[in-house]
Design an enzyme around this catalytic site. Structure first.
Site, mmCIF file in Angstrom:
data_model
loop_
_atom_site.group_PDB
_atom_site.id
_atom_site.type_symbol
_atom_site.label_atom_id
_atom_site.label_comp_id
_atom_site.label_asym_id
_atom_site.label_seq_id
_atom_site.Cartn_x
_atom_site.Cartn_y
_atom_site.Cartn_z
ATOM 1 N N ILE C 124 9.056 14.406 7.586
ATOM 2 C CA ILE C 124 8.897 13.353 8.575
ATOM 3 C C ILE C 124 7.468 12.863 8.525
ATOM 4 N N PRO C 129 -3.899 8.052 8.009
ATOM 5 C CA PRO C 129 -5.325 8.402 8.049
ATOM 6 C C PRO C 129 -5.994 7.950 9.349
ATOM 7 N N GLY C 130 -5.563 6.832 9.869
ATOM 8 C CA GLY C 130 -6.231 6.317 11.065
ATOM 9 C C GLY C 130 -5.483 6.552 12.361
ATOM 10 N N THR C 159 4.069 17.456 5.772
ATOM 11 C CA THR C 159 4.669 18.737 5.405
ATOM 12 C C THR C 159 5.901 18.503 4.540
ATOM 13 N N GLU C 245 10.612 19.957 18.226
ATOM 14 C CA GLU C 245 9.568 20.265 17.240
ATOM 15 C C GLU C 245 8.547 21.212 17.849
ATOM 16 N N ARG C 271 -6.169 54.171 9.912
ATOM 17 C CA ARG C 271 -7.554 54.105 9.444
ATOM 18 C C ARG C 271 -8.437 55.057 10.250
ATOM 19 N N HIS C 341 -9.383 45.214 11.617
ATOM 20 C CA HIS C 341 -9.129 45.689 10.258
ATOM 21 C C HIS C 341 -10.432 45.958 9.497
ATOM 22 N N GLY C 343 -13.579 45.380 7.111
ATOM 23 C CA GLY C 343 -13.713 44.572 5.904
ATOM 24 C C GLY C 343 -12.390 44.218 5.244
ATOM 25 N N GLY C 367 1.549 17.474 17.672
ATOM 26 C CA GLY C 367 0.904 17.083 18.929
ATOM 27 C C GLY C 367 -0.184 18.098 19.191
HETATM 28 C C1 LIG Z 1 -17.459 39.978 2.431
HETATM 29 C C2 LIG Z 1 -18.040 41.334 2.647
HETATM 30 C C3 LIG Z 1 -19.272 41.666 2.104
HETATM 31 C C4 LIG Z 1 -19.791 42.951 2.258
HETATM 32 N N1 LIG Z 1 -20.960 43.273 1.641
HETATM 33 C C5 LIG Z 1 -21.363 44.576 1.620
HETATM 34 C C6 LIG Z 1 -22.445 44.979 0.826
HETATM 35 O O1 LIG Z 1 -23.090 44.169 0.158
HETATM 36 N N2 LIG Z 1 -22.762 46.289 0.788
HETATM 37 C C7 LIG Z 1 -22.083 47.209 1.504
HETATM 38 O O2 LIG Z 1 -22.422 48.373 1.450
HETATM 39 N N3 LIG Z 1 -21.050 46.868 2.278
HETATM 40 C C8 LIG Z 1 -20.658 45.560 2.340
HETATM 41 N N4 LIG Z 1 -19.573 45.198 3.095
HETATM 42 C C9 LIG Z 1 -18.850 46.221 3.849
HETATM 43 C C10 LIG Z 1 -19.054 46.134 5.351
HETATM 44 O O3 LIG Z 1 -20.343 46.513 5.702
HETATM 45 C C11 LIG Z 1 -17.981 46.977 6.045
HETATM 46 O O4 LIG Z 1 -16.760 46.320 5.837
HETATM 47 C C12 LIG Z 1 -18.229 47.160 7.515
HETATM 48 O O5 LIG Z 1 -19.309 47.984 7.714
HETATM 49 C C13 LIG Z 1 -17.014 47.750 8.241
HETATM 50 O O6 LIG Z 1 -16.560 48.889 7.589
HETATM 51 P P1 LIG Z 1 -15.007 49.043 7.246
HETATM 52 O O7 LIG Z 1 -14.584 47.820 6.570
HETATM 53 O O8 LIG Z 1 -14.829 50.311 6.595
HETATM 54 O O9 LIG Z 1 -14.320 49.050 8.678
HETATM 55 P P2 LIG Z 1 -13.995 50.352 9.527
HETATM 56 O O10 LIG Z 1 -15.204 51.166 9.614
HETATM 57 O O11 LIG Z 1 -12.760 50.956 9.007
HETATM 58 O O12 LIG Z 1 -13.730 49.689 10.944
HETATM 59 C C14 LIG Z 1 -12.460 49.147 11.320
HETATM 60 C C15 LIG Z 1 -12.580 48.670 12.758
HETATM 61 O O13 LIG Z 1 -12.892 49.778 13.610
HETATM 62 C C16 LIG Z 1 -14.004 49.490 14.373
HETATM 63 N N5 LIG Z 1 -14.782 50.688 14.693
HETATM 64 C C17 LIG Z 1 -15.326 51.551 13.821
HETATM 65 N N6 LIG Z 1 -15.997 52.497 14.495
HETATM 66 C C18 LIG Z 1 -15.880 52.217 15.842
HETATM 67 C C19 LIG Z 1 -16.355 52.836 17.024
HETATM 68 N N7 LIG Z 1 -17.105 53.906 17.003
HETATM 69 N N8 LIG Z 1 -16.029 52.275 18.205
HETATM 70 C C20 LIG Z 1 -15.279 51.180 18.245
HETATM 71 N N9 LIG Z 1 -14.806 50.557 17.138
HETATM 72 C C21 LIG Z 1 -15.105 51.071 15.957
HETATM 73 C C22 LIG Z 1 -14.788 48.522 13.536
HETATM 74 O O14 LIG Z 1 -15.666 47.753 14.317
HETATM 75 C C23 LIG Z 1 -13.692 47.675 12.943
HETATM 76 O O15 LIG Z 1 -13.302 46.700 13.860
HETATM 77 C C24 LIG Z 1 -19.080 43.905 2.996
HETATM 78 C C25 LIG Z 1 -17.865 43.555 3.570
HETATM 79 C C26 LIG Z 1 -17.328 42.307 3.395
HETATM 80 C C27 LIG Z 1 -16.002 41.998 3.990
HETATM 81 C C1 LIG Z 2 -1.016 21.125 7.806
HETATM 82 C C2 LIG Z 2 -0.583 19.896 8.546
HETATM 83 C C3 LIG Z 2 0.718 19.509 8.531
HETATM 84 C C4 LIG Z 2 1.130 18.332 9.178
HETATM 85 N N1 LIG Z 2 2.419 17.913 9.060
HETATM 86 C C5 LIG Z 2 2.734 16.674 9.519
HETATM 87 C C6 LIG Z 2 4.015 16.113 9.250
HETATM 88 O O1 LIG Z 2 4.857 16.748 8.618
HETATM 89 N N2 LIG Z 2 4.264 14.869 9.676
HETATM 90 C C7 LIG Z 2 3.362 14.138 10.372
HETATM 91 O O2 LIG Z 2 3.634 13.014 10.747
HETATM 92 N N3 LIG Z 2 2.125 14.652 10.675
HETATM 93 C C8 LIG Z 2 1.800 15.892 10.251
HETATM 94 N N4 LIG Z 2 0.554 16.398 10.507
HETATM 95 C C9 LIG Z 2 -0.405 15.596 11.247
HETATM 96 C C10 LIG Z 2 -0.671 16.115 12.661
HETATM 97 O O3 LIG Z 2 0.420 15.891 13.476
HETATM 98 C C11 LIG Z 2 -1.944 15.441 13.184
HETATM 99 O O4 LIG Z 2 -3.020 15.954 12.447
HETATM 100 C C12 LIG Z 2 -2.187 15.687 14.643
HETATM 101 O O5 LIG Z 2 -1.237 14.990 15.402
HETATM 102 C C13 LIG Z 2 -3.584 15.260 15.088
HETATM 103 O O6 LIG Z 2 -3.867 13.982 14.683
HETATM 104 P P1 LIG Z 2 -5.243 13.658 13.932
HETATM 105 O O7 LIG Z 2 -5.377 14.632 12.831
HETATM 106 O O8 LIG Z 2 -5.275 12.232 13.620
HETATM 107 O O9 LIG Z 2 -6.351 14.019 15.014
HETATM 108 P P2 LIG Z 2 -6.968 12.994 16.040
HETATM 109 O O10 LIG Z 2 -5.878 12.279 16.726
HETATM 110 O O11 LIG Z 2 -8.000 12.214 15.360
HETATM 111 O O12 LIG Z 2 -7.640 14.016 17.061
HETATM 112 C C14 LIG Z 2 -8.943 14.554 16.879
HETATM 113 C C15 LIG Z 2 -9.249 15.422 18.088
HETATM 114 O O13 LIG Z 2 -9.271 14.608 19.267
HETATM 115 C C16 LIG Z 2 -8.437 15.143 20.235
HETATM 116 N N5 LIG Z 2 -7.858 14.125 21.101
HETATM 117 C C17 LIG Z 2 -7.110 13.091 20.719
HETATM 118 N N6 LIG Z 2 -6.722 12.385 21.797
HETATM 119 C C18 LIG Z 2 -7.239 13.004 22.890
HETATM 120 C C19 LIG Z 2 -7.189 12.776 24.301
HETATM 121 N N7 LIG Z 2 -6.501 11.763 24.813
HETATM 122 N N8 LIG Z 2 -7.840 13.624 25.107
HETATM 123 C C20 LIG Z 2 -8.527 14.664 24.607
HETATM 124 N N9 LIG Z 2 -8.604 14.928 23.298
HETATM 125 C C21 LIG Z 2 -7.960 14.096 22.440
HETATM 126 C C22 LIG Z 2 -7.387 15.892 19.440
HETATM 127 O O14 LIG Z 2 -6.751 16.864 20.214
HETATM 128 C C23 LIG Z 2 -8.205 16.494 18.337
HETATM 129 O O15 LIG Z 2 -8.820 17.648 18.778
HETATM 130 C C24 LIG Z 2 0.176 17.589 9.904
HETATM 131 C C25 LIG Z 2 -1.138 18.028 9.952
HETATM 132 C C26 LIG Z 2 -1.530 19.156 9.278
HETATM 133 C C27 LIG Z 2 -2.969 19.558 9.328
#
Ligand SMILES: Cc1cc2nc3c(=O)[nH]c(=O)nc-3n(C[C@H](O)[C@H](O)[C@H](O)COP(=O)(O)OP(=O)(O)OC[C@H]3O[C@@H](n4cnc5c(N)ncnc54)[C@H](O)[C@@H]3O)c2cc1C
Ligand SMILES: Cc1cc2nc3c(=O)[nH]c(=O)nc-3n(C[C@H](O)[C@H](O)[C@H](O)COP(=O)(O)OP(=O)(O)OC[C@H]3O[C@@H](n4cnc5c(N)ncnc54)[C@H](O)[C@@H]3O)c2cc1C
Ligand SMILES: Cc1cc2nc3c(=O)[nH]c(=O)nc-3n(C[C@H](O)[C@H](O)[C@H](O)COP(=O)(O)OP(=O)(O)OC[C@H]3O[C@@H](n4cnc5c(N)ncnc54)[C@H](O)[C@@H]3O)c2cc1C
Ligand SMILES: Cc1cc2nc3c(=O)[nH]c(=O)nc-3n(C[C@H](O)[C@H](O)[C@H](O)COP(=O)(O)OP(=O)(O)OC[C@H]3O[C@@H](n4cnc5c(N)ncnc54)[C@H](O)[C@@H]3O)c2cc1C
Lengths: 382, 382, 382, 382
Positions: C124, C129-130, C159, C245, C271, C341, C343, C367
């Site tokens: 649908i 764009p506008g 879509t 919808e 974990r 979760h 990293g 919408g």
């Molecule tokens: C894009 C990316 C880049 C990274 N780069 C580096 C890097 O360069 N070098 C490096 O060494 N590591 C890197 N990391 C790893 C990153 O530092 C770890 O992912 C992070 O420290 C969390 O560890 P984890 O993923 O094992 O999560 P987990 O330790 O398994 O934690 C899972 C969840 O439990 C929560 N949690 C853990 N302990 C507690 C607590 N005591 N109380 C409450 N909540 C807790 C955490 O906040 C988290 O929400 C990177 C990760 C990503 C995703």
């Molecule tokens: C992945 C994807 C799938 C889609 N599939 C379809 C499809 O199958 N068919 C189709 O016809 N369209 C589709 N759409 C389009 C979608 O319905 C529009 O993107 C959506 O209705 C918002 O319109 P816009 O992007 O022009 O945003 P805009 O209308 O430009 O809005 C921009 C911002 O202004 C806000 N805003 C607008 N009016 C007001 C108001 N009166 N008061 C306060 N805030 C306001 C909006 O909420 C939004 O945050 C799809 C979009 C995406 C991203």
């Protein structure tokens, strides 16, 4: 060391001595004042004696010519005692500045000494039953009649309303002005002027020691000599001075938040449940860390803002942000800290209870938080 | 005028020239780098030539001895281009400082010049599949064997993993240490060392140009000369340096927020619906004012924090607050700004789309935001 | 027992067999489809063979005349596999109903059987764009020329755009209509019609297997026989069908939330950190309880709403509430579950990662959530 | 039509007549009761006369054997008048059920008729100054002495404390029980028993007409005939009956939310600013739509929950969710609705003001919201 980076030794000392004074003369009385729904005039006199009223005023009118940092300290320390003391800040930093900035020499001599001594207590009356946010829409009129104005209308929600001896009243002097903002003037209306009566003290959710009231003007005769500044320029004056009002309200909210954080941290450390202090539960910890973080954020922002204000910069956007964010945050914090107190948090004898019912009005007055946002939006070009 | 109150003329100029360089040599390539899932080594070399790599290093090793303000500027400007460039900040401000602070003279001479020229790209490897937040629990071991360590284990999520030539690896040198923290050391493991292989480049939600990968050590032979600092002191070193790492991550998040605010304000002013710009709807206005306020709050807080860091103060609590709050805030802002872009916000060609999928990891790495809160809680005595 | 109180034995059985089918024919392929950025037409055919396409259609056109409860089940089970499968729901519950409700006998016979078998895939096309939110403002025109319309304009964000064989296109047939809403009609434009070309597949943050694209009409010739319903009544038709919808989108968001909750509960139980499962930390517990509560709230609300919809009640306010709240909630939940979760949550191989980048668009399409709020506000008399 | 799908004609009629009664006999007095800090016993008698006290009780004890739907209606209508009337719900649905469920024949005959007529007013006393959430930790003891128990200890925060004639008191009968839960029993302690004194009426933030107080037991002699159920089984009894208590509190919070929404919608439609009703600002609209949505969500959830409760299902998880979410939501709504009232919202004469200071305690009592979350977490296997 001071609380702010701009505090110097003398400010730190000033804060200390003020706090000591308040601990002796305000803290022990505060509960009674809340019951009386009034801070006694005698306390205002004591503040005057101690030099805590309008210390910014020029020496020639009896002031101490202290800079705004002292105002910050006074505002904070008053708020720390309890929120109803902010009426003092209103007097010092909000209404008296109208006299200082726009009053003529004669008016300054007539009014400032009394404001400093505590003999005069001031209020500012803008709001009416039908016009709050939309200030330009007030309907209280002042019609020129020889050397007098004849004032008719009603004001409401006036802080210091009962205690006040001098009220800066916003009135319409030109009801036909093209733009509604144009026709507004400020009159100093004094207790005892014919036709001026005070209405009832309003019954509020909190701020119980703060006397908020209605004011009535029925053919009230006010000498033209009591016109502050020029006729029809009142709106501009208000807009200029509202910035400092908002800063004062923001600072009070920040102080309230700091106070709530401190008392809650203390509470959760001492209160036990399930064999350990409540502070040992991770939920308690995380909530308090989040609050502490917001308190730090608020502190840095305010610190910069005060500096900019003292440097005379345009702070309109930032002070509007500060006013809304700090009061909204303090309001939310009050609910969270009450919760962490359990049942005791709901009891008036706990300070957190008073904070909870005192704080929400800060999001409403001095320009509601919604109005703050419209101001910032406009300045962002939205 | 500079962005921060501590910026002087030379910093402002530095920022300008860096921005110009990036606009010419990074911005136009960025999309391609994202598709390639890698920033080419040639760009690192260009950064080195221009003096943008490790400018803080002492002159005797080829550095410029620039202060931390330059690091701030480099970090911000890289982030402004796109979040994947933060690998440069990792190199400059996170890994190379280990060499500077704990490396011996010979190591400094061996490694620093290459780090400055861009010939060496560094990484830091603490995390393992089974140990992230709980760093003390790593299981990669390094067993002394004559003049070498024999390293066995696996690291994961390593930023700059593919590009890196030199990796600071946290290993267990004493598996029997009473406290688990005690037995950890840092080894510099270099590309090409026998038994060291790089795993696959990880497929992530965002940060596409950033090469995050696994590293494997199978009887990997590392000369003792590559031990950084003293044996078994690695955990202390990590804790010390993690503060600056968190500051760097916080600054990047703040920059991302500023960038998102700016682009969204621009967008809503130009996009029309129902006969007016989207910026005319009060919901749009209030949301953007709220974001702008958070950006101001973040800015003031960070400004103070950077100053404290430069003054050598203990910033552990505040930097943990900054890290969690600024990254959480940026994450939330990304969702709100995407929303204000309507359908276009979901399209990769709009920068807000990239921001949305790049930012959430900042709440996870460099110590997850939950870990930040536990650190602050402890320091608050909770 | 069924998931909803209105499910009967046959629905439970239907769900079981559909789930089994999907686990065999969709789940194992899903990752590949994401890489291909397309669900193959062969899968649509399989769905048709199994009776999962448009089962609501009347038997005389090849349908099964199943009630809306089956649509609920199909929508949920597709979403459970991965969010890109919602294109099937679009076909079944959003576009084909236009034919059923407003198509004439000849059209039904011409199109419905193909829609049921999977030979025809529908889309649908309203958005341009506008003109997105402001649908009445579209500028694609259809000018009558004998037995044809000549269509000019462009659609975007469509879509099923690439796969579709039949597109319901909103066009302006009367550009001079007094109210802009009046001049809109719906045309079925088919693949291969002269002047109809498909633009590029759009590169999105998520929903990678879903083919969203631009459509171009350049002097596209469409027989009048492809006009759906009456000329100039398109806006009314759209408003009527948009309710279902939005319900479909709300249900998908709820399913996503349930799925995220389930996978995160599982994850945190398995974990470990600091010697215990992550589920042992109170922060983890409280966050997941809050999410579980929102999932329960969403479930009850949706259950009642579906019942009202099946009973033919006016659901405009409630479905608008459901659409905005359930999608906003799912969006927020995705960020919180990713965080829990660590990293791994940022790695594409974990389903939570895909959820995070798939979900935010649900707050925008069908919408935008802001438009939902304006609809409810109007109905509340605000 | 009724408010809930399970309401039948007789329930609708019952609600109508109750509302009429309250509008005549409670609404006009309510403000006075708040000032008096007490609901007069005469009103309880009137409730009894009208059949509004404990209508669920079996006919043989003077009850009407009405089902739980009537309890729902009574609870809601009382709450609608003002939150202090929930003491009635406590009597009807929380304390009297202990007698019904665990009392012996003699006790039922002795107490139930008075509870129904309003001659007896009941209270339940679990909480002590040192034990709230951690109920098992109470220290009030009851030592068997012939046909009596000798009770020593103190209770606090007891709803209906001043008015009550009969108090179900949780006491420790076995201080050496291995598990602390084991040694608790329930005693009915009656006004006038030697050694039983009522402490002061507690001064609270709100709920002013509700008499909350301390109770003291000093060698208080209570006949063994007043033991409810078996000795040492009190904790189990409490856990069983707390489910309905939480449901009652959740329903009251939902009613408060509905009431606040209604009054605020009315207010913003009639209040003007800047030349239009406040309801015309999009911020007002969106906030109220969000609140209305939460009210709908709460309604559906509660409706299902009441049905499950009536069907005798295990509602522990869901009622804990409902209790925490509905009270937290009502608390937040109160702040937002006050804000939309501007300055008037802070004035006691506006009902929203009373709602604001009445509601937060609902998040604390009947098991704090944090305790609710720990219960759900446990049941989720976290
Ligand atoms: C894009 C990316 C880049 C990274 N780069 C580096 C890097 O360069 N070098 C490096 O060494 N590591 C890197 N990391 C790893 C990153 O530092 C770890 O992912 C992070 O420290 C969390 O560890 P984890 O993923 O094992 O999560 P987990 O330790 O398994 O934690 C899972 C969840 O439990 C929560 N949690 C853990 N302990 C507690 C607590 N005591 N109380 C409450 N909540 C807790 C955490 O906040 C988290 O929400 C990177 C990760 C990503 C995703
Ligand atoms: C992945 C994807 C799938 C889609 N599939 C379809 C499809 O199958 N068919 C189709 O016809 N369209 C589709 N759409 C389009 C979608 O319905 C529009 O993107 C959506 O209705 C918002 O319109 P816009 O992007 O022009 O945003 P805009 O209308 O430009 O809005 C921009 C911002 O202004 C806000 N805003 C607008 N009016 C007001 C108001 N009166 N008061 C306060 N805030 C306001 C909006 O909420 C939004 O945050 C799809 C979009 C995406 C991203
Ligand atoms: C305790 C107390 C002390 C006070 N002290 C003083 C005093 O000393 N002197 C004095 O003059 N006044 C005083 N006030 C009045 C106060 O300044 C006003 O209450 C305030 O400005 C709001 O005005 P209002 O009450 O008329 O609310 P309204 O203007 O009626 O506003 C109602 C609601 O509509 C919102 N609203 C209004 N306009 C817009 C808009 N454009 N967009 C979106 N939302 C909007 C408001 O934010 C508010 O939520 C006091 C008030 C209180 C409660
Ligand atoms: C107006 C009012 C009426 C009342 N009526 C009655 C009544 O009629 N009868 C009666 O017996 N009691 C009554 N109560 C008492 C009420 O039930 C208790 O206040 C409540 O259970 C909390 O106990 P507490 O006050 O001791 O708080 P505490 O138990 O001290 O709790 C303090 C804080 O710690 C939190 N906390 C506690 N344990 C944990 C945990 N494991 N994890 C995380 N956080 C935790 C709590 O949630 C709370 O935020 C009433 C209270 C009030 C205020």
């Amino acid at each position: 060391m001071g609380k702010y980076r701009f505090e110097e030794d003398e400010h730190v000392m000033f804060r200390k001595s003020l706090r000591k004074f308040l601990e002796k003369e305000a803290v022990p009385q505060y509960e009674q004042w809340e019951k009386d729904r009034l801070i006694p005039k005698s306390f205002w006199k004591r503040l005057g004696e101690m030099g805590f009223l309008c210390p910014q005023v020029e020496e020639q009118y009896g002031g101490l010519e202290l800079d705004f940092r002292y105002a910050v300290i006074i505002g904070e320390e008053m708020e720390r005692v309890g929120a109803s003391l902010t009426g003092v800040g209103l007097h010092n930093d909000i209404t008296v500045p109208y006299i200082e900035a726009y009053g003529n020499e004669e008016q300054k001599q007539r009014w400032l000494p009394g404001c400093i001594s505590g003999d005069f207590i001031t209020a500012i009356a803008m709001t009416e039953p039908g016009a709050g946010s939309d200030l330009a829409n007030i309907s209280t009129t002042a019609v020129r009649d020889g050397d007098n104005y004849v004032v008719n209308g009603q004001k409401t929600f006036i802080t210091n309303g009962i205690n006040s001896t001098h009220v800066v009243v916003a009135v319409k002097t030109d009801t036909k002005a093209e733009s509604k903002h144009r026709g507004i003037s400020l009159l100093m209306i004094e207790e005892g002027m014919p036709g001026f009566t005070k209405g009832r003290k309003l019954d509020k959710v909190g701020l119980h020691a703060q006397d908020t009231s209605e004011l009535y003007f029925e053919d009230c005769v006010v000498p033209v000599a009591n016109l502050i500044g020029e006729e029809n320029k009142g709106f501009t004056y208000l807009m200029e001075k509202l910035q400092q009002e908002r800063l004062v309200v923001a600072m009070a909210a920040q102080t309230a938040s700091e106070d709530m954080l401190e008392m809650t941290v203390d509470y959760v450390k001492s209160r036990q449940a399930f064999g350990k202090p409540i502070s040992a539960f991770q939920n308690t910890q995380f909530k308090l860390v989040e609050i502490a973080t917001e308190v730090e954020l608020g502190h840095s922002f305010l610190e910069s803002l005060i500096e900019e204000h003292m440097a005379g910069k345009d702070i309109v956007s930032k002070v509007s942000m500060a006013k809304y964010w700090l009061t909204d945050t303090a309001k939310r914090i009050s609910g969270e800290c009450m919760q962490l107190h359990g049942g005791y948090g709901y009891m008036e004898e706990y300070k957190i209870a008073r904070r909870y019912r005192d704080i929400p009005v800060a999001a409403i007055y001095a320009g509601s938080n919604e109005i703050m946002k419209t101001i910032v939006a406009k300045r962002m070009g939205l």
